[in-house]
Design a protein around this motif. Structure first.
Motif, PDB file in Angstrom:
ATOM      1  N   PRO A 103      -0.584  40.454  28.644  1.00 54.03           N
ATOM      2  CA  PRO A 103      -1.563  39.416  28.988  1.00 54.03           C
ATOM      3  C   PRO A 103      -2.899  39.556  28.257  1.00 54.03           C
ATOM      4  O   PRO A 103      -3.250  40.646  27.809  1.00 54.03           O
ATOM      5  CB  PRO A 103      -1.778  39.663  30.482  1.00 54.03           C
ATOM      6  CG  PRO A 103      -1.614  41.144  30.626  1.00 54.03           C
ATOM      7  CD  PRO A 103      -0.605  41.572  29.595  1.00 54.03           C
ATOM      8  N   CYS A 104      -3.596  38.454  28.145  1.00 48.54           N
ATOM      9  CA  CYS A 104      -4.976  38.511  27.659  1.00 48.54           C
ATOM     10  C   CYS A 104      -5.855  38.840  28.868  1.00 48.54           C
ATOM     11  O   CYS A 104      -5.363  38.913  29.997  1.00 48.54           O
ATOM     12  CB  CYS A 104      -5.409  37.183  27.045  1.00 48.54           C
ATOM     13  SG  CYS A 104      -5.687  35.870  28.252  1.00 48.54           S
ATOM     14  N   SER A 105      -7.123  39.015  28.630  1.00 48.51           N
ATOM     15  CA  SER A 105      -7.999  39.477  29.713  1.00 48.51           C
ATOM     16  C   SER A 105      -8.273  38.408  30.779  1.00 48.51           C
ATOM     17  O   SER A 105      -8.846  38.704  31.816  1.00 48.51           O
ATOM     18  CB  SER A 105      -9.309  40.018  29.147  1.00 48.51           C
ATOM     19  OG  SER A 105      -9.866  39.147  28.202  1.00 48.51           O
ATOM     20  N   LEU A 106      -7.868  37.174  30.535  1.00 54.15           N
ATOM     21  CA  LEU A 106      -8.038  36.141  31.562  1.00 54.15           C
ATOM     22  C   LEU A 106      -6.726  35.791  32.255  1.00 54.15           C
ATOM     23  O   LEU A 106      -6.713  35.093  33.276  1.00 54.15           O
ATOM     24  CB  LEU A 106      -8.615  34.863  30.944  1.00 54.15           C
ATOM     25  CG  LEU A 106     -10.124  34.797  30.733  1.00 54.15           C
ATOM     26  CD1 LEU A 106     -10.515  33.503  30.038  1.00 54.15           C
ATOM     27  CD2 LEU A 106     -10.849  34.901  32.066  1.00 54.15           C
ATOM     28  N   SER A 109      -5.913  36.273  36.283  1.00 53.29           N
ATOM     29  CA  SER A 109      -6.669  35.455  37.222  1.00 53.29           C
ATOM     30  C   SER A 109      -6.477  33.955  36.991  1.00 53.29           C
ATOM     31  O   SER A 109      -6.508  33.167  37.937  1.00 53.29           O
ATOM     32  CB  SER A 109      -8.153  35.815  37.153  1.00 53.29           C
ATOM     33  OG  SER A 109      -8.629  35.738  35.828  1.00 53.29           O
TER      34      SER A 109
END
Lengths: 137, 137
Positions: A103-106, A109
């Motif tokens: 995943p990317c950092s967003l 969420s």
DNA sequence: GCATATTACTACACAGGTATGGTATTTTAT
DNA sequence: ATAAAATACCATACCTGTGTAGTAATATGC
């Protein structure tokens, strides 16, 4: 989710059609009622015919009619047909590969919010746009 | 919510910065690490300096640093600064006036989803992008 | 059969976002 | 002074979405 103008026009046309008692809709009527540029609407209608949402009847007394029952036409199909849905499903940060595993950092969420939105478009049909209290399409 | 490439780049720069131990970031490093076009990144960084997210240090040993604490920089601010947020808040069907009192035929069902999404961007800060298990910015 | 009403097709035009390239200037550490 | 770094302009090009124009094809009523 900011739809392209073409998608907006497409949904407005279909919303108008499902909310009207008429059976056959002329391009001229749609242009005037919905404030869509004339030639633009005509191309859009041709496209939507090809995708099977509506059917065109050529010649004098012609126009457009639904090609199938409106409860079988889902918002996501219309959007995908006229502008493509892929871009809305990709990574919010623009990464090629972004998934639960990588995943990317967003991702963690934001993914649930995007999924909810997609489910809405996948499950909502044109028929559900029928509402006699609404006079804006 | 399909962000413009400029917004994607902006978020990726800030995500990279908050996830690194470095204090000062050089344009060259950002260009190579994040695969953003050189001139494009430089203009973006200048813009972000003007908006107060980062600060530029000129001269040898210069570069970019956060201008304020990353928990005070919210995603919606960054997006609004580099591409504008208004278009994402308008009517999904493209109507000028669409509200609870005078809704379009999608308003009632879609507005809660859009509100949830907006709240997410309004409440999530750059600091929350810090995650030592993530190596993709 | 012909005129009319209607849609279909093709090509072009414009604006904005995205991206590249060049040249010159300013700032600061060494 | 020199080198390294960012800043400031400015011009151009490409792509896509949006919109316009002209002509062709189709079906109907008379």
């Amino acid at each position: 989710m900011k739809l392209s103008k073409t998608s907006e026009y497409a949904l407005r046309v279909l919303a108008y059609m499902i909310n009207s008692d008429m059976q056959v809709f002329k391009a001229k009527d749609l242009v005037e009622t919905l404030n869509v540029p004339n030639k633009y609407l005509r191309r859009l209608m041709t496209d939507m015919s090809k995708y099977g949402f509506i059917k065109s009847l050529q010649g004098r007394e012609g126009g457009y009619v639904f090609a199938k029952n409106a409860d079988k036409i889902f918002l996501i199909e219309v959007i995908d047909a006229v502008e493509g849905i892929d871009k809305y499903q990709g990574c919010i940060m623009g990464h090629q590969s972004c998934s639960e595993e990588n995943p990317c950092s967003l991702h963690k969420s934001y993914a649930p919010i995007r999924d909810l939105e997609m489910e809405y478009f996948r499950k909502t049909s044109i028929k559900e746009l029928k509402d006699k209290n609404i006079h804006k399409f």
